[in-house]
Design an enzyme around this catalytic site. Structure first.
Site, PDB file in Angstrom:
ATOM      1  CG  ASP A   1     -10.445  15.718 -14.852  1.00 26.66           C
ATOM      2  OD1 ASP A   1      -9.754  15.160 -15.714  1.00 26.66           O
ATOM      3  OD2 ASP A   1     -11.391  15.146 -14.269  1.00 26.66           O
TER       4      ASP A   1
ATOM      5  CE  LYS B   1     -13.337   7.713 -18.369  1.00 30.25           C
ATOM      6  NZ  LYS B   1     -13.114   7.594 -16.930  1.00 30.25           N
TER       7      LYS B   1
ATOM      8  NE  ARG C   1      -2.437   0.535   3.623  1.00 28.06           N
ATOM      9  CZ  ARG C   1      -1.742   1.105   4.615  1.00 28.06           C
ATOM     10  NH1 ARG C   1      -1.351   2.368   4.506  1.00 28.06           N
ATOM     11  NH2 ARG C   1      -1.448   0.439   5.711  1.00 28.06           N
TER      12      ARG C   1
ATOM     13  CE1 TYR D   1     -18.644  11.222 -15.214  1.00 26.49           C
ATOM     14  CE2 TYR D   1     -17.190  11.251 -13.309  1.00 26.49           C
ATOM     15  CZ  TYR D   1     -18.087  10.582 -14.123  1.00 26.49           C
ATOM     16  OH  TYR D   1     -18.431   9.283 -13.839  1.00 26.49           O
TER      17      TYR D   1
END
Length: 411
Positions: A191, A216, A65, A118
């Site tokens: 973004d 994406k 982690r 978004y």
């Protein structure tokens, strides 16, 4: 001068962070291997060692982690692509955005955001940061930088933008907003998912932090869900790392990190093809009488075309358009397509198409969608890398289906 400082983004996308014998393997892997181990053996017990002092750049790892060789390769490449010093890979774009916002804003703070965000980001801001964390959010039409300036307050700690936006491909002046924020104790985040670092680098334009849904374009193959944050700010990077590894723990898995790293290798070639196809599709749609508007920054008719030419090196592979009709016409159009797959998401090599009002932006109320100009016939397309003629022929099938209206039923 170090040759690495002058390398093109095409080269960075292929090789950055993957150096044989320096990526956690003695075998000389040309491709960084997938390190699935959740924990790592220590050479000895150092009672003065602190976990935050462990250096992945030196091949030091303790627990998955906190750091992982495969993820570290990806984070190194992500930072280089955006021209930043620090990269962090997350389990999703949403996790990346949430962690970035959480690293800056506190209860009582104020945030200015692009109104055409978004829908998932707007929902996060409204339902988490406003409703639960007592953060005040002002949404503005950021296509006019003066609206951003008017919304700033002494308690504004963050300005959050997308450019181009989802789904109407609106742009904001990143450099202009950066100048507004520069003299304030605030962070400017962008973004950059729709443009990708291949076509736009917000840090170079003055932004403080850049976020991606690497699901994406960076991954590019619709087979991994992941996110990323890149910044040059050492203090912000330290807080992001703490939240990534300890406070939230939403790290990218080794396998997803591998998939995104692999996908980035073809970023340059894919983005060029995406843009070529998208421009051809946009010009075709603009010529059709069934279409009332096309939103693509590469068209001279786009209101932000001049700005796009100034702050972007290309126009990307996403566009949206309005059909002249009603939702039933949109349904007939979409269901007649075969090369364009009806699905949410963008950025894969395959062409995807969707109806925002009934899919990605359905969480917004009808009034909110109307205010943003998201009608029942607004269609968003993520144009893939297929043959251009095949895509245009497929859209022709959609228009043919619109023309075949079922006869009205008699009373």
């Amino acid at each position: 001068m170090d040759d690495k400082t002058t390398r093109s983004i095409d080269t960075i996308a292929v090789t950055e962070g993957e150096e044989p014998f320096e990526t956690g393997s003695e075998a000389g892997d040309v491709v960084s291997p997938i390190h699935l181990s959740s924990t790592f053996a220590l050479p000895g017990l150092d009672t003065e060692m602190r976990l935050e002092d462990v250096d992945p750049d030196a091949g030091e790892f303790v627990y998955g982690r906190l750091s992982n060789p495969t993820r570290h390769t990806l984070e190194t490449r992500l930072a280089a692509l955006e021209g930043g010093e620090h990269g962090a890979a997350f389990a999703s774009g949403t996790a990346a955005i949430f962690t970035t916002l959480l690293s800056v804003v506190e209860p009582g703070d104020h945030l200015v955001a692009f109104e055409d965000l978004y829908a998932g980001t707007r929902r996060m801001l409204d339902d988490v940061f406003v409703s639960r964390l007592d953060v005040d959010v002002t949404y503005v039409d950021a296509t006019d930088t003066r609206n951003v300036a008017a919304a700033l307050r002494p308690e504004t700690t963050m300005v959050w933008m997308e450019s181009p936006t989802n789904p109407k491909l609106a742009l904001c002046d990143i450099a202009g907003i950066a100048e507004l924020v520069a003299d304030r104790d605030a962070v400017f985040g962008v973004d950059n998912t729709f443009a990708s670092p291949y076509f736009q680098r917000p840090l170079d334009l003055g932004a403080d932090v850049v976020v991606h849904s690497t699901t994406k374009y960076l991954n590019g193959h619709s087979d991994a869900v992941a996110g990323a944050v890149v910044t040059d700010d050492d203090t912000l990077a330290e807080e992001l790392r703490f939240l990534q590894q300890v406070g939230v723990g939403g790290v990218s898995s080794p396998f997803d990190s591998y998939l995104v790293t692999r996908g980035i290798k073809t970023l340059a070639a894919r983005m060029e093809r995406h843009e070529t196809n998208a421009l051809a599709v946009a010009e075709f749609l603009e010529s059709r009488p069934e279409v009332t508007a096309v939103y693509y920054p590469g068209l001279e008719s786009h209101p932000d075309h001049a700005l796009a030419r100034e702050q972007m090196s290309g126009f990307g592979g996403i566009l949206s358009f309005e059909l002249d009709g009603d939702i039933d016409d949109a349904k007939r159009f979409l269901e007649a397509l075969s090369e364009f797959t009806l699905a949410v998401s963008v950025g894969g090599v395959e062409s995807l198409i969707e109806l925002p009002a009934g899919m990605t932006h359905e969480p917004l109320s009808p009034a909110e969608r109307e205010a943003l100009g998201i009608s029942d016939t607004l269609i968003r397309a993520s144009v893939g890398i297929e043959g251009t003629a095949d895509l245009l022929a497929d859209l022709e099938r959609g228009f043919d289906a619109m023309a075949r209206r079922s006869p009205a039923t008699s009373d």
